[in-house]
Design an enzyme around this catalytic site. Structure first.
Site, mmCIF file in Angstrom:
data_model
loop_
_atom_site.group_PDB
_atom_site.id
_atom_site.type_symbol
_atom_site.label_atom_id
_atom_site.label_comp_id
_atom_site.label_asym_id
_atom_site.label_seq_id
_atom_site.Cartn_x
_atom_site.Cartn_y
_atom_site.Cartn_z
ATOM 1 C CG ASP A 23 -3.057 -1.688 1.563
ATOM 2 O OD1 ASP A 23 -2.402 -0.910 1.214
ATOM 3 O OD2 ASP A 23 -3.338 -1.661 3.117
ATOM 4 C CE LYS B 30 0.536 -1.219 3.391
ATOM 5 N NZ LYS B 30 0.196 0.260 3.780
ATOM 6 C CG ASN C 68 -0.700 -5.140 4.205
ATOM 7 O OD1 ASN C 68 -0.367 -4.613 5.472
ATOM 8 N ND2 ASN C 68 -1.313 -4.123 3.517
#
Length: 587
Positions: free
Chosen positions: A366, A368, A371
């Site tokens: 995850d 991105k 984050n």
């Protein structure tokens, strides 16, 4: 109790605020039945008790005779129930038909009370515990960890097993294990390391089986009305320990609040998740995964760490580091794109963070802009581990379709098995966004075309279209982007089976080689190219006002919703970071 048989009847027995689960083998005589219940409830043989079972309408029915016991078992089988629900009370009612001491109609209402559950088998009193995830089950030798996969530990001899394995235990409580007791299971097992057995105390009972399950604070679920705490009050953590300050983020399933620890005045972020979402077929395993990765990440400089976890009847709480510099998405919205020097620094720290996760068998999945957080000095920290996949070794693969659409690797879209390669693809996408100021999959006019502005069309571009590198970028930058954004993982930068060799390849790429001192970088001795100039740990200038202007209040609980929640699904969620314990004790 004896050893497991398919015909055994499961008796879920409620007594004085606890549940004892035991097994009886039919045919069962009423005198033996009462003796078993007295023993399970730790009552003397001559103590009179009243026993009532709950019929299919939820009504209590007394068992006093053999005929009534047989009828209870017959009704259980006829209704297809897997267990007989029983309530035991001390003594007898003054007159037939009158309630027993401690009995009222609310006792029988499902969900009205929270009970501490004990599983009684072969003399062991097993209870669900939060165990160190490196611990091995005494029976099958697989690891014990997690919500939905909780371990059982005998409260007397400390034998640790899976919930599914507890009825395979042949060794009586207090008995010294031997190879013979191990090999009665009926399937091949690894040899037992007798050097790990606990010492016998003066009573001849084992102090414990030290299979690495005692290196953390033991955490027990106390089901009071609202909050679940750890055993020792000194180590208890609850919402009352914090002053909620302001909302700093919100996602599809969680809200993040800035909070002050009342005792230490330390500022944290608290991620709050409603248990209600798991009533709607939401997979609960990701919660344990996120907690497990938070624990692993707690001592690494480029990963957000965990202070503690606790729960109420309606919510789960992750208390994590507060990172005051905001996220890269917020900064990119302000600056549009970053200088190559900045992108190089951030991506190098991200490479170290991802390599740390990979070295512990974790695919991040995850990565991105949202984050990637920036701390007060300008270093990055990755956060949000709910999408992670654990227990991945070198060469191992998984197949789950997941991720944020713009960052999903081609091998996932093709339905192929994949490993750590997907994280390096996502890093390529993120580096492109930082240096080009847009996604590598943005096409002129796409946003205005309804047919093209869809996920399916985006996935088609990721799979088929050649990525065009802006001419404004340097040759070295263009090269590293092309190698990270290689559609075939076997050719992609960072995608060797030996992850240390893969790290070496990335560190020696021309984009990084002469510009990054990797040893100093990992110890945060390299000065970041950008300092967010945070005034103090309460400074919120780098957070979106649409969140920070929101009151950090928790909506009142809906008792109807709470009654539908199976609280046992969250047994063992509690955790306190030992480093924070010592720090708070010194205050």
């Amino acid at each position: 109790m004896g050893f497991e048989e398919d015909t055994d009847i499961k008796l879920k027995t409620r007594f004085l605020g606890q549940v004892v689960v035991l097994y009886a083998r039919p045919p069962l005589q009423v005198d033996s039945f009462f003796s078993i219940l007295r023993e399970a409830c730790k009552q003397p043989p001559n103590q009179s008790i009243t026993v009532k079972w709950i019929d299919e309408d939820g009504d209590p029915v007394s068992i006093d005779t053999q005929m009534e016991l047989d009828e209870a078992f017959r009704c259980m089988v006829a209704s297809g129930d897997s267990e007989l629900n029983i309530h035991v009370f001390v003594g007898k009612p003054q007159l037939p038909g009158l309630p027993c001491q401690g009995e009222d109609k609310n006792v029988y209402r499902r969900g009205a009370r929270r009970y501490k559950k004990t599983y009684l088998f072969n003399g062991h009193h097993f209870q669900a515990k939060r165990l160190n995830r490196r611990i091995q089950c005494y029976i099958c030798h697989d690891s014990i960890w997690g919500i939905g996969r909780q371990g059982f530990r005998c409260v007397d001899c400390r034998l640790c097993v899976h919930k599914k394995c507890h009825r395979l235990v042949r060794m009586s409580c207090g008995q010294t294990p031997s190879p013979n007791t191990q090999h009665q299971i009926g399937h091949p097992l690894m040899p037992l390391d007798h050097s790990s057995l606990g010492r016998q105390n003066g009573r001849g009972v084992l102090d414990g089986l030290d299979n690495k399950g005692f290196h953390e604070a033991e955490i027990v679920t106390h089901n009071d009305n609202r909050t679940t705490n750890v055993t020792s009050p000194r180590w208890a953590v609850s919402i009352s320990d914090f002053r909620l300050l302001t909302v700093i983020g919100r996602g599809s399933y969680a809200k993040v609040v800035q909070a002050e620890h009342i005792k230490t005045k330390q500022i944290y972020a608290i991620k709050i998740i409603k248990k209600q979402m798991f009533l709607e077929d939401e997979d609960i395993d990701w919660v344990q995964t996120e907690k497990s990765v938070f624990e692993a990440a707690s001592n690494y400089p480029f990963l957000v760490g965990l202070h503690s976890c606790f729960q109420t009847e309606s919510r789960l709480f992750f208390v994590i580091e507060f990172v005051p510099g905001g996220d890269l998405m917020f900064h990119m919205q302000r600056q549009r794109k970053l200088p190559e020097e900045h992108a190089r620094f951030y991506s190098a720290e991200i490479i170290l963070a991802l390599h740390f996760l990979h070295s512990r068998g974790i695919i991040y999945r995850d990565l991105k802009l949202d984050n990637v957080l920036i701390d007060a000095e300008g270093h990055i920290k990755l956060t949000d581990y709910g999408m992670c996949k654990e227990n991945i070794g070198p060469g191992d693969v998984t197949s789950t379709f997941c991720g944020t659409p713009n960052y999903i690797a081609p091998e996932i879209l093709r339905g192929e098995d994949y490993g750590f390669s997907v994280d390096w693809w996502a890093l390529g996408v993120l580096m492109y966004e930082m240096m080009a100021g847009r996604s590598p999959f943005d096409i002129v006019g796409m946003a205005n075309n309804g047919e093209e502005n869809t996920e399916d069309y985006l996935f088609q571009i990721i799979l088929e279209k050649q990525i065009r590198i802006p001419r404004s970028l340097s040759v070295k930058a263009a090269s590293v982007l092309k190698q990270f954004l290689e559609k075939e993982p076997i050719k992609r930068l960072g995608c060797k089976t030996d992850i240390d060799e893969a790290l070496h390849d990335m560190q020696n790429h021309a984009f990084f080689k002469d510009s990054i001192d990797w040893e100093k970088l990992e110890t945060k001795q390299v000065i970041p190219p950008y300092n967010p100039t945070v005034a103090d740990d309460r400074d919120l200038q780098h957070f979106d006002a649409q969140f920070t202007e929101e009151e950090p209040r928790l909506t009142p609980d809906d008792e109807n919703v709470i009654q539908k929640i199976d609280q046992s699904e969250f047994d063992g969620f509690e955790y306190v970071n030992p480093l924070h314990l010592s720090r708070e004790d010194s205050v």
